[in-house]
Design an enzyme around this catalytic site. Structure first.
Site, PDB file in Angstrom:
ATOM      1  CG  ASP A 178      -1.812   1.034   1.213  1.00 26.85           C
ATOM      2  OD1 ASP A 178      -1.547   2.282   0.781  1.00 26.85           O
ATOM      3  OD2 ASP A 178      -3.145   0.973   1.511  1.00 26.85           O
ATOM      4  CG  HIS A 179       1.693   4.218  -3.252  1.00 25.90           C
ATOM      5  ND1 HIS A 179       0.090   3.837  -3.812  1.00 25.90           N
ATOM      6  CD2 HIS A 179       1.546   5.503  -3.392  1.00 25.90           C
ATOM      7  CE1 HIS A 179      -0.387   4.868  -3.931  1.00 25.90           C
ATOM      8  NE2 HIS A 179       0.569   5.997  -3.957  1.00 25.90           N
ATOM      9  CG  HIS A 241      -4.076   4.498  -0.875  1.00 26.23           C
ATOM     10  ND1 HIS A 241      -3.295   3.465  -0.934  1.00 26.23           N
ATOM     11  CD2 HIS A 241      -4.450   4.631  -2.168  1.00 26.23           C
ATOM     12  CE1 HIS A 241      -3.039   3.015  -2.063  1.00 26.23           C
ATOM     13  NE2 HIS A 241      -3.617   3.697  -2.963  1.00 26.23           N
TER      14      HIS A 241
HETATM   15  C1  BG6 Z   1      -3.368   4.468  -6.362  1.00 23.01           C
HETATM   16  C2  BG6 Z   1      -4.814   4.369  -7.016  1.00 23.01           C
HETATM   17  O1  BG6 Z   1      -3.391   3.441  -5.504  1.00 23.01           O
HETATM   18  O2  BG6 Z   1      -3.118   5.571  -5.584  1.00 23.01           O
HETATM   19  C3  BG6 Z   1      -4.892   5.667  -8.162  1.00 23.01           C
HETATM   20  O3  BG6 Z   1      -5.020   3.387  -7.594  1.00 23.01           O
HETATM   21  C4  BG6 Z   1      -4.491   7.040  -7.305  1.00 23.01           C
HETATM   22  O4  BG6 Z   1      -6.103   5.772  -8.573  1.00 23.01           O
HETATM   23  C5  BG6 Z   1      -3.080   6.952  -6.692  1.00 23.01           C
HETATM   24  O5  BG6 Z   1      -4.295   8.042  -8.459  1.00 23.01           O
HETATM   25  C6  BG6 Z   1      -2.756   8.024  -5.934  1.00 23.01           C
HETATM   26  O6  BG6 Z   1      -1.686   7.972  -5.302  1.00 23.01           O
HETATM   27  P1  BG6 Z   1      -0.616   9.251  -4.939  1.00 23.01           P
HETATM   28  O7  BG6 Z   1       0.481   8.773  -4.251  1.00 23.01           O
HETATM   29  O8  BG6 Z   1      -0.416   9.931  -6.184  1.00 23.01           O
HETATM   30  O9  BG6 Z   1      -1.627  10.190  -4.034  1.00 23.01           O
END
Ligand code: BG6
Length: 490
Positions: A178-179, A241
């Site tokens: 989960d980045h 997230h």
């Molecule tokens: C991803 C989603 O997990 O997170 C995308 O699938 C979204 O739809 C993205 O754009 C958002 O990540 P960040 O790091 O740009 O806020």
């Protein structure tokens, strides 16, 4: 310490590898955080020569990395190899095994194998199955697998997937990404809480009035309609997230700073989140909406249903705002509001802690004093912002809010490592703290599934909002109903 290993990257010609993974590896290399004995075997469907693959890696780094290519480049790129593989072709896995063994031999790498599956979720299972059949998982060192989201489409499909992967990898070998958990300020939430006397004693329902978590995006579906139109914002952002950020804010202090202890506490929060089942209750607590055409940065942008490959009658939500309660001693009665959406006015991620008001005495006789607010800024800034009340020097009767703000990424000499750099390094170190354990994933689906069902049955209205706005009016009403407002994103 990162350990000597070979990274076997499925999806090596894909978007994630190009935008995130190669640049992350390059930063780690430049900062001497990769082990000396390290190599990457890229795996993709396309048939590419080694040279063309290396050129592809180079152009990705030139476009997206934090460091320019320098004279250490040859050393870096000499560690990249490519195997073209048809997922269902048994013989291709033999070629892969042969390449891995050759690389391990040539670079003197013990048989530690990190499998990174940056591929479509429906391929996770066949790939892990064939890896095992081909004897690639009979290594003498360790094996780990990194899986990108989405982990299932609902609880049932996640369970099936988990069971299949579990036949090949043990839970402690599975790193579910989960980045958001790799983001500097998301990781810093526990430091803010557990390293500051100022906050920990008041971090509860006696002193906090409500918590607001916003993750807004300016982009639309960006060529991902095939996936997104079936997922929607609830599955795409909330199941993972947003709930993960909520657990970081709400968890109890862990018994020690170890992966399992921390994840145990997060699981307790997920268990305590009040589940909503009835459409009537969900309609009161959850607002879903879809963007209409609008203007962003003086450019007209299309509405969601006009986007390429989106079903023109699509009922998929591109925005969700919700109010959750965590029914435990610390948080009873305190609303946690979340909101996330595409094509909003600004790209930002923030966690806002609004403290309770003091009694209506002295400086607060009218009850109008602004509350203290702590903002944890996750994007675009990495920092914190605290709003306090002080007397105005020019008018001694006037008490007004002042702000204290600290921004990490504008401090001289500081650059925040990208989330993927941290996460790739954690995998190489065998630290799974910032990866989601199976019970977290399952509980998150249990919270989200009943809501999805009411969305899909049309029992919860789908509102609309103009691209470039802050979402539908109904999201404002969700908090206004409780006498509150969304704090504007900084
Ligand atoms: C991803 C989603 O997990 O997170 C995308 O699938 C979204 O739809 C993205 O754009 C958002 O990540 P960040 O790091 O740009 O806020």
């Amino acid at each position: 310490m990162t350990e000597a290993a070979t990274m076997i990257l499925f999806g090596a010609t894909g978007d994630l590898a190009k935008r995130k993974l190669f640049p992350a590896l390059y930063s780690l290399f430049r900062e001497h955080q990769l082990p000396e004995q390290f190599a990457v075997v890229g795996v993709g469907r396309r048939s590419l020569s080694q040279d063309v693959f290396r050129e592809h890696v180079k152009s990705s780094i030139e476009s997206f990395a934090r460091y320019p290519v320098n004279n250490e480049w040859r050393d870096f790129i000499s560690r990249f190899f490519y195997v073209s593989l048809d997922i269902e072709e048994v013989e291709d896995y033999q070629t892969l095994l042969h390449t891995i063994e050759t690389v391990e031999h040539d670079f003197n790498i013990p048989e530690n194998r990190l499998f990174y599956l940056a591929i479509a979720p429906e391929l996770f299972e066949p790939v892990t199955f064939h890896l095992q059949q081909a004897g690639i998982l009979k290594q003498r060192g360790w094996k780990r697998v990194v899986i990108e989201k989405p982990f299932g489409h609902d609880l049932r499909s996640a369970e099936v997937l988990n069971e299949k992967i579990g036949q090949v990898f043990r839970e402690e070998e599975i790193y579910r990404i989960d980045h958001y958990l790799g983001k500097e300020m998301v990781q810093n939430i526990e430091v803010i809480r557990f390293a500051n006397t100022l906050f920990e004693p008041v971090w509860n329902n006696q002193y906090i009035s409500n918590v607001q978590i916003t993750s807004s995006e300016v982009v639309g579906v960006e060529g991902r309609a095939r996936y997104y139109d079936h997922a929607g914002a609830l599955r795409d952002m909330v199941q993972n997230h947003m709930l993960q950020m909520m657990t970081m804010v709400a968890m109890e202090p862990p018994s020690r700073l170890k992966p399992e202890a921390i994840r145990d506490e997060k699981v307790k929060v997920l268990r305590s989140i009040r589940r909503m089942h009835q459409a009537e209750e969900i309609s009161r607590h959850v607002v879903r909406a879809q963007y209409l055409a609008g203007e962003i940065d003086s450019q007209t942008v299309k509405g969601y249903v006009e986007e390429e490959k989106v079903n023109p009658n699509s009922q998929t939500e591109t925005f969700v705002a919700a109010k959750f309660y965590i029914d435990n001693f610390r948080w009873a009665g305190i609303p946690f509001y979340i909101r996330t959406g595409k094509r909003l006015a600004k790209k930002a991620t923030e966690v806002i802690i609004q403290f309770k008001q003091l009694p209506p005495l002295y400086y607060n006789q009218s009850g109008q004093l602004e509350p203290n607010v702590l903002v944890i800024r996750i994007y675009p800034e990495n920092g914190i912002y605290l709003k306090l009340n002080l007397r105005q020097p020019e008018d001694t009767d006037k008490i007004a809010p002042v702000s204290m703000s600290f921004t990490q990424n504008s401090s001289p000499g500081f650059h925040s490592p990208e989330a993927y750099e941290r996460l790739v390094k954690d995998c190489l170190e065998g630290d799974s703290t910032y990866f989601t354990r199976w019970d977290e994933v399952a509980l998150a689906w249990k919270i989200v599934d009943p809501i999805v069902r009411t969305f899909e049955s049309g029992e919860v209205p789908l509102y609309t909002y103009k691209a470039g706005s802050w979402g539908p009016q109904e999201a404002e009403q969700l908090v206004a109903h409780d006498g509150l407002k969304w704090w504007p994103v900084l």
